[in-house]
Write an enzyme that holds these catalytic residues in place. Structure first.
Site, PDB file in Angstrom:
ATOM      1  CG  HIS A 154      34.336  57.207  42.169  1.00  0.00           C
ATOM      2  ND1 HIS A 154      34.639  58.248  41.325  1.00  0.00           N
ATOM      3  CD2 HIS A 154      35.507  56.851  42.756  1.00  0.00           C
ATOM      4  CE1 HIS A 154      35.943  58.493  41.391  1.00  0.00           C
ATOM      5  NE2 HIS A 154      36.485  57.673  42.243  1.00  0.00           N
TER       6      HIS A 154
ATOM      7  CG  HIS B 262      39.880  59.834  40.349  1.00  0.00           C
ATOM      8  ND1 HIS B 262      40.179  58.830  39.469  1.00  0.00           N
ATOM      9  CD2 HIS B 262      39.534  59.249  41.517  1.00  0.00           C
ATOM     10  CE1 HIS B 262      40.033  57.662  40.093  1.00  0.00           C
ATOM     11  NE2 HIS B 262      39.634  57.888  41.316  1.00  0.00           N
TER      12      HIS B 262
END
Ligand SMILES: Nc1ncnc2c1ncn2[C@@H]1O[C@H](COP(=O)(O)OP(=O)(O)O)[C@@H](O)[C@H]1O
Ligand SMILES: Nc1ncnc2c1ncn2[C@@H]1O[C@H](COP(=O)(O)OP(=O)(O)O)[C@@H](O)[C@H]1O
Ligand SMILES: [Mg+2]
Ligand SMILES: [Mg+2]
Ligand SMILES: [Mg+2]
Ligand SMILES: [Mg+2]
Lengths: 333, 212, 333, 212
Positions: A57, A219
């Site tokens: 991320h 995700h």
């Protein structure tokens, strides 16, 4: 799968080593267990702020370690929460005697691992508190699920809470600020293409050439619904609607508008999204007084965007404007 | 057959083998309704245990082995599965205490303690489409078999079979815990990866007994 | 082609409007002709710095308009040099009486259009000079071609030259600094996947699943050679070799190492690249004293990276460190 | 046939049509050895001219039309082609001056001036794999035809044919100017997009004469 990596097993270690080489002026690195810590940690008398979660991320969270934001970040394997050991070690490394706040995105794995680490740290006499971030309005019926997910709004919580800690707030006050930001920020995202986790080597989901996923998680978890590709403005309207209804945001509000890139979307597209989002807010009498545009909470190479809206007040605006010096967010010094 | 330290070690070794062999399959299950790393996570954890098993002192107990498994999983797996399985093995270790071997009654306690540990941490109910949907039927089947007076082999087989059925039975469910809960109806038709790894672990426990 | 756009013909206009909505604190926008100008332009007595070129390389150049860097940026259509009109208008808008420098990447289109604009501006009494950036070592035999291309090194030229203008250097001195940076920076890039120009709707080139293009240009122009995918470290070695030989960089040098993302590459991969590049430099006795990592000169959603190395001296280091306040690069204020 | 203002306007209108029809094809040529926008650029420029042609005063000259084309191309095309074609039309306009129509000799001057303008700006030699490789053969063929005393129609046809052959002849070349020059040997086998658009423009000039 084409990636600029060596062994998929070393992706996080290699990247952290690169981060260390690039940002030694801001951070120190512990390699075993792995965490990234502010150069001058522990800052005596200051509440320490620790965040972390699965890698992939970036710049979340390592890119936000530094003056005015996080004291430490704990990167797990790609899309996998870190284990308690590095979280504990990072917590110890940033404890300046005023206690430590854990900023945790609401995923079972993150919550449980941070919980264990907090228990261990408490057992060693550190005053640890946690704030769970759950800004994603894409998840419906959150009472009957694992709850809403923590997504890009986390960046805003980290910046503003970091500023509160930096100005000298005590642990209770810092927790209050973090909870306040979390309660006033709402986010929703869309994916145009999937991402590929290095060790998996395959796309996390499959979208047809004309399909997009509304409400995607960071995700690559599927979202609310899969629809045909639409013009950017129509997509923005789909994201912004549920965000504005949820708090709700109303005419007269002053907000921070944050258009986040998922990693693979050109910046030019993020500004196209920003244009429409700002226009809709204006039509509703909501004033954008602060803004953030860029890749701040990514999902590897996923193409897509998320929109976050944070309801500001004088305190939050002041804390947002306070100096920050991290690899990914910097102003005022 | 006796559930002694040697069995415990064989169980864990076989589990490591089976999880490695099922790494991709578990990732795929998790990719469908989660984030695609469950096989990776479990494999990383059990591979990390192997060298530690080699280094175990000669004099050791099943409980000590289970504790080693617990701490290693907690410190290497991450994600949801790490703390959940870690707690399960920790509680299982506590349940067997210092005993040198595990009889049928102790086996049931071991399994129940593991399951209770997972519930304590994860707060899942049966039917939430999690690994609990494999563990709870396994515990119940083990309890019935033991109450009927069978030996540890039959108890373990009953547990493994029930876990397998439990895992399969997650397929039609909507999830209420874990990442799959974000999917609503779209989780229907997919097996929960954690229930599948639980089924693999309990099957391994029986298999190494049968092949000892 | 999946993109967050409305009409392909409006991509640049929509994005510029979004940029205006997001960064009104730093820039003003002229919509017809289109250019982006520093809020406080013209700054009396300061040399004005104008850059520009085709769109699709964001944040280059608009993201670099602001205090300490560019006074104006002129975005053309995607991958197409702007015409002289907006360049002329931007030049007029930033002329504070001390002359204007055009920073031009070495592409025939950019050079010719800036040339025409400069002629027109000179005819109106503005003292205009141009520096042509050509940092790309991928192009061989540059004597017999259009010459080397201007790529990511442009960012470094813009930052350092902007600082020189901000401290009050006159036009001659500013030109000297720009030329100095250009003469001391070398870049080479690699593409893993192509980009798709919105109006074209098709990939700019095709790479097999296991192929990469070494020496790619920032418009998806094919590069030096097409090879099989290799581990990141090996790719870095292929890029860095020609860079270091070319100047050459030698033991004892202090450098700025810049790992640039092409738009679609996850940040985690850029740091993996940085790790190896820093390691190689260290082995050669070259010290990395400044660094920059991120998407600064992109090619829409292309996956890939470029490495730039700039030989520093005290003057350049000081100018690099000087305060800058733009949408994409900010420190010191 | 006479090369008057009406012809000039028809030429430019036909060029706009032909470039629109060849937009994708020119993009493809440019994608192969450049950046894929040549069709887009040319189409944008010529489309921008059309409304201005409608707004022309009744009394106007070929040179004034060409100048309008030049300034419009310069201010709307961008890229390399914008200034190059812009300069070409500007110089062409200068070559014909205030004349109300263009005779064969003036036509040759017009073409030569256009070509010289491009060389002035772009500094390309013949064989560099640019639009010059269409323009120079066209100018030479026009000159030969005119020297042989033929009419404007034959001169134009000779120019168009030579430009077409010139464009085709760029295919085996390595480029030394423009984006294709970065490619080295890899440009071989691909036609230069600018030479192709030149060929289309000169063909249109003849076609509207033939169909007048
Ligand atoms: N609250 C919970 N209670 C019990 N089991 C859970 C819970 N949340 C998740 N799980 C189990 O964990 C599994 C996912 O593990 P894993 O993929 O390794 O972690 P993560 O979801 O963090 O990526 C799920 O398939 C489910 O069986
Ligand atoms: N120096 C030059 N001299 C003559 N023609 C050139 C030169 N450079 C480029 N060209 C022509 O311009 C064409 C490319 O135009 P275009 O694609 O519109 O611009 P850009 O290359 O800026 O994208 C080439 O095919 C070539 O014919
Ligand atoms: Mg995970
Ligand atoms: Mg998972
Ligand atoms: Mg172009
Ligand atoms: Mg082109």
């Amino acid at each position: 799968m084409k990636k600029l990596i060596n062994d998929p097993k070393n992706v996080v270690n290699d990247a952290v080593a690169g981060f260390e080489a690039a940002h030694g002026d801001i951070v120190r690195i512990s390699h075993d267990p792995v965490y990234i810590v502010r150069n001058d940690a522990p800052v005596q008398g200051k509440v320490g702020i620790v965040s972390g979660g699965g890698s992939g991320h970036e710049p979340l969270h390592g890119g936000f370690v530094g003056y005015g934001m996080l004291d430490a970040a704990v990167p797990g394997a790609v899309f996998t929460s870190p284990t308690p050991d590095p979280i504990l070690a990072a917590t110890q490394a940033v404890d300046g005697g005023a206690g430590v706040l854990h900023i945790v995105k609401n995923y079972t794995g993150d919550v449980l691992n941070f919980e264990t680490a907090a228990d261990l740290a408490s057992a060693e006499g550190i005053d640890v508190r946690a704030v769970i971030i759950n800004d994603d309005v894409a998840v419906k019926d959150s009472l009957y699920t694992a709850g809403r997910r923590g997504v890009a709004g986390t960046v805003l919580v980290e910046k503003i809470t970091g500023a509160a800690a930096e100005r000298g707030d005590d642990l209770d006050a810092v927790v209050t600020v973090a909870e306040k930001v979390n309660s006033r920020v709402r986010t929703m995202g869309v994916a145009l293409t999937p991402c590929v986790v290095p060790h998996a080597g395959e796309p996390s989901f499959v979208l047809a050439d004309d399909e997009i996923e509304i409400g995607i998680g960071i995700h690559g978890e599927p979202g609310r619904e899969r629809i045909k590709l639409e013009p950017a403005d129509a997509i923005v309207d789909r994201l912004l609607g549920p965000i504005l209804e949820d708090l709700p945001f109303v005419s007269g509000d002053e907000v921070l508008l944050f258009v986040n890139g998922m990693g693979g979307t050109p910046q030019i597209e993020l500004y196209i999204v920003f244009r429409r989002a700002a226009e809709v807010l204006k039509e509703k009498g909501i004033t954008v007084t602060r803004s953030l545009v860029g890749n701040y909470t990514t999902s590897l190479e996923m193409a897509g965007t998320s929109i976050s809206v944070l309801k500001l007040d004088d305190e939050l605006t002041g804390l947002w404007d306070a100096p920050v010096q991290t690899a990914a967010l910097r102003w005022g010094r | 057959p006796t559930l002694d330290t040697a069995w415990t070690v064989r169980w864990i070794r076989r589990s490591a083998e089976v999880l490695a062999a099922n790494r991709a399959a578990l990732n795929t299950l998790d990719r469908e309704i989660g984030d695609g790393d469950h096989g990776e996570n479990m494999d990383r954890g059990f591979q990390a245990i192997l060298p530690k098993l080699d280094a175990l002192p000669d004099e050791t107990t099943p409980g000590a082995v289970l504790k080693l498994v617990a701490t290693t999983l907690i410190s290497t797996v991450g994600g949801a599965a790490g703390p959940l399985y870690g707690t399960a093995f920790l509680k299982a270790s506590g349940a067997v205490g210092d005993a040198e071997w595990v009889d049928a009654a102790a086996l049931v306690s071991l399994l129940a303690a593991a399951r209770d540990g997972i519930v304590l941490r994860g707060k899942a109910d049966e039917g939430d489409k999690t690994m609990i949907d494999a563990w709870t039927p396994a515990v119940n089947a083990a309890l019935s078999a033991q109450a009927a007076g069978t030996g540890v082999d039959v108890v373990l087989l009953a547990a493994a079979d029930a876990a397998a059925r439990g895992a399969q039975a997650t397929e039609p469910l909507v999830a209420r815990k874990g990442r799959a809960s974000y999917l609503g109806e779209r989780a229907i038709g997919h097996r929960d990866p954690g229930s599948q790894s639980t089924s693999l672990l309990l099957r391994a426990a029986f298999d190494v007994l049968a092949t000892a």
